[in-house]
Design a protein around this motif. Structure first.
Motif, mmCIF file in Angstrom:
data_model
loop_
_atom_site.group_PDB
_atom_site.id
_atom_site.type_symbol
_atom_site.label_atom_id
_atom_site.label_comp_id
_atom_site.label_asym_id
_atom_site.label_seq_id
_atom_site.Cartn_x
_atom_site.Cartn_y
_atom_site.Cartn_z
ATOM 1 N N VAL A 27 0.818 -1.214 0.000
ATOM 2 C CA VAL A 27 0.000 0.000 0.000
ATOM 3 C C VAL A 27 0.852 1.264 0.000
ATOM 4 N N VAL A 30 0.390 3.800 -2.884
ATOM 5 C CA VAL A 30 -0.824 4.607 -3.046
ATOM 6 C C VAL A 30 -1.210 5.389 -1.791
ATOM 7 N N ASP A 51 -7.108 7.650 -3.388
ATOM 8 C CA ASP A 51 -5.707 7.495 -2.987
ATOM 9 C C ASP A 51 -4.776 8.293 -3.915
ATOM 10 N N SER A 53 -3.175 7.491 -6.447
ATOM 11 C CA SER A 53 -3.312 7.204 -7.874
ATOM 12 C C SER A 53 -4.461 7.991 -8.502
ATOM 13 N N LYS A 55 -7.621 7.317 -7.900
ATOM 14 C CA LYS A 55 -8.777 6.431 -7.996
ATOM 15 C C LYS A 55 -9.250 6.048 -6.597
ATOM 16 N N GLY A 57 -9.892 3.731 -3.587
ATOM 17 C CA GLY A 57 -9.278 2.518 -3.061
ATOM 18 C C GLY A 57 -9.866 2.198 -1.710
#
Length: 67
Positions: A27, A30, A51, A53, A55, A57
């Protein structure tokens, strides 16, 4: 089908990442320790955030503390 519009939903609360030491999963790509994230959905075991990125999560709650 709540998962289809999580990114557009209102933020429930904010949480701060306190660690990224996962026993099973990676993890640290991210999550950033010390960064505050907006919570979009929550269950008994998981918190769903946007997160690093960009996106949504789902992460165990033990990675975070309330702000």
């Amino acid at each position: 089908m709540i998962h289809l519009d999580w990114e557009k939903r209102e933020t429930i609360k904010q949480v701060k990442c306190i660690h990224d030491n996962a026993a099973k999963y990676v993890v640290n790509n991210v999550l950033t320790v010390g960064k505050t994230y907006d919570v979009k959905n929550e269950t008994e075991e998981f918190i769903f955030i946007i997160d690093n990125s960009g996106k949504i999560g789902g992460f165990y709650k033990d990675y975070f503390e309330a702000v």
